[in-house]
Write an enzyme that holds these catalytic residues in place. Structure first.
Site, mmCIF file in Angstrom:
data_model
loop_
_atom_site.group_PDB
_atom_site.id
_atom_site.type_symbol
_atom_site.label_atom_id
_atom_site.label_comp_id
_atom_site.label_asym_id
_atom_site.label_seq_id
_atom_site.Cartn_x
_atom_site.Cartn_y
_atom_site.Cartn_z
ATOM 1 N N SER A 141 0.856 -1.179 0.000
ATOM 2 C CA SER A 141 0.000 0.000 0.000
ATOM 3 C C SER A 141 0.890 1.227 0.000
ATOM 4 C CB SER A 141 -0.878 0.002 1.263
ATOM 5 O OG SER A 141 -1.528 1.246 1.444
ATOM 6 N N TYR A 154 -1.966 -0.816 10.265
ATOM 7 C CA TYR A 154 -2.072 -1.186 8.857
ATOM 8 C C TYR A 154 -0.774 -0.846 8.129
ATOM 9 C CZ TYR A 154 -3.628 -1.197 3.986
ATOM 10 O OH TYR A 154 -3.745 -1.438 2.641
#
Length: 248
Positions: A141, A154
């Site tokens: 990401s 995350y």
């Protein structure tokens, strides 16, 4: 093309980037093996691919279970005779501030986003090492490249994947096993990631961002195909992908 006839295993294949990649790769001649928890969705995607003239198989998969990852790889090899690419795409993003102390969600992200990748590597690496060829692709990401509020855990899992893949590439080169790696860093892509966010403020903020910027997952799928389609002696390591209009 080097995609043709390659056996490509995809985790998180029931929607989003995984589904889009499966459909595109199959259309280019790959034999795709789909893994995710939602068997009915996997079956529907595989049926569509086969109806369109492609080759596909599926198996329910929980990436947090090491044995089920091994079974997934064994199934692919039994079904198609070999394993060429492992696209470790499964992930979730229940964003929240650390002060919310959603520790159960922290654990789940570590289990899926990091341990799930490790489990997939452990399942396929013996095959790749033995045949001295293979490719791991992971979905990280942009949160694996820079820090974002509400995304501490995350982002931590995605930073870890970045390091893991780079070390895997280096060790393969040193050991002469010819294993290729590629890590993808998507920004706002239209997927189901936001459905895992339980913190109201974080969800509102993320919905606002995605509503403004998101692009479709087939854009990422085309990059997955590009990475696979390189000559076997060529490794393309990292791709950052996002909407042209998003400042990330």
């Amino acid at each position: 093309m080097t995609i043709e006839n390659k056996v490509v295993l995809i985790t998180g294949a029931s929607s989003g980037i995984g589904e889009a990649s499966a459909r595109l790769l199959a259309s280019r001649g790959a034999k795709v093996v789909l893994g995710a928890r939602r068997e009915e969705k996997l079956k529907a995607i595989a049926d569509d691919i086969i109806a369109a003239g492609g080759q596909a198989a599926y198996r329910p998969l929980d990436v947090t279970d090491p044995q089920r990852n091994k079974d997934f790889v064994a199934y692919a090899k039994d079904r198609f005779g070999q394993v060429d690419v492992m696209f470790l795409n499964a992930g979730l993003m229940p964003s929240s501030p650390l002060s919310a102390l959603k520790t159960d969600e922290w654990d789940r992200m570590v289990d899926v986003n990091l341990k799930g990748v490790l489990n997939g590597i452990a399942a396929a690496l013996p095959e790749f090492t033995g045949q001295k060829s293979g490719q791991f692709i992971t979905t990280s990401s942009v949160a694996g490249l820079k820090a974002y509020p509400n995304g501490a855990v995350y982002g931590a899992t995605k930073w870890a994947v970045r390091d893991l893949m780079e070390v895997l590439r280096m060790e393969s080169a040193m050991e002469g096993t010819h294993i290729r790696t590629a890590t993808i860093y998507p920004a706002a892509i239209q997927t189901e990631l936001l459905s895992t966010i339980t913190d109201p403020a974080a969800l509102e903020d993320m919905n606002r961002t995605y509503d403004s910027y998101q692009i479709t997952p087939d854009r990422v799928a085309s990059v997955v195909a590009f990475a696979i389609d390189q000559p076997e002696d060529t490794n393309v390591s990292e791709f950052t992908i996002g909407p042209t209009i998003q400042p990330w």
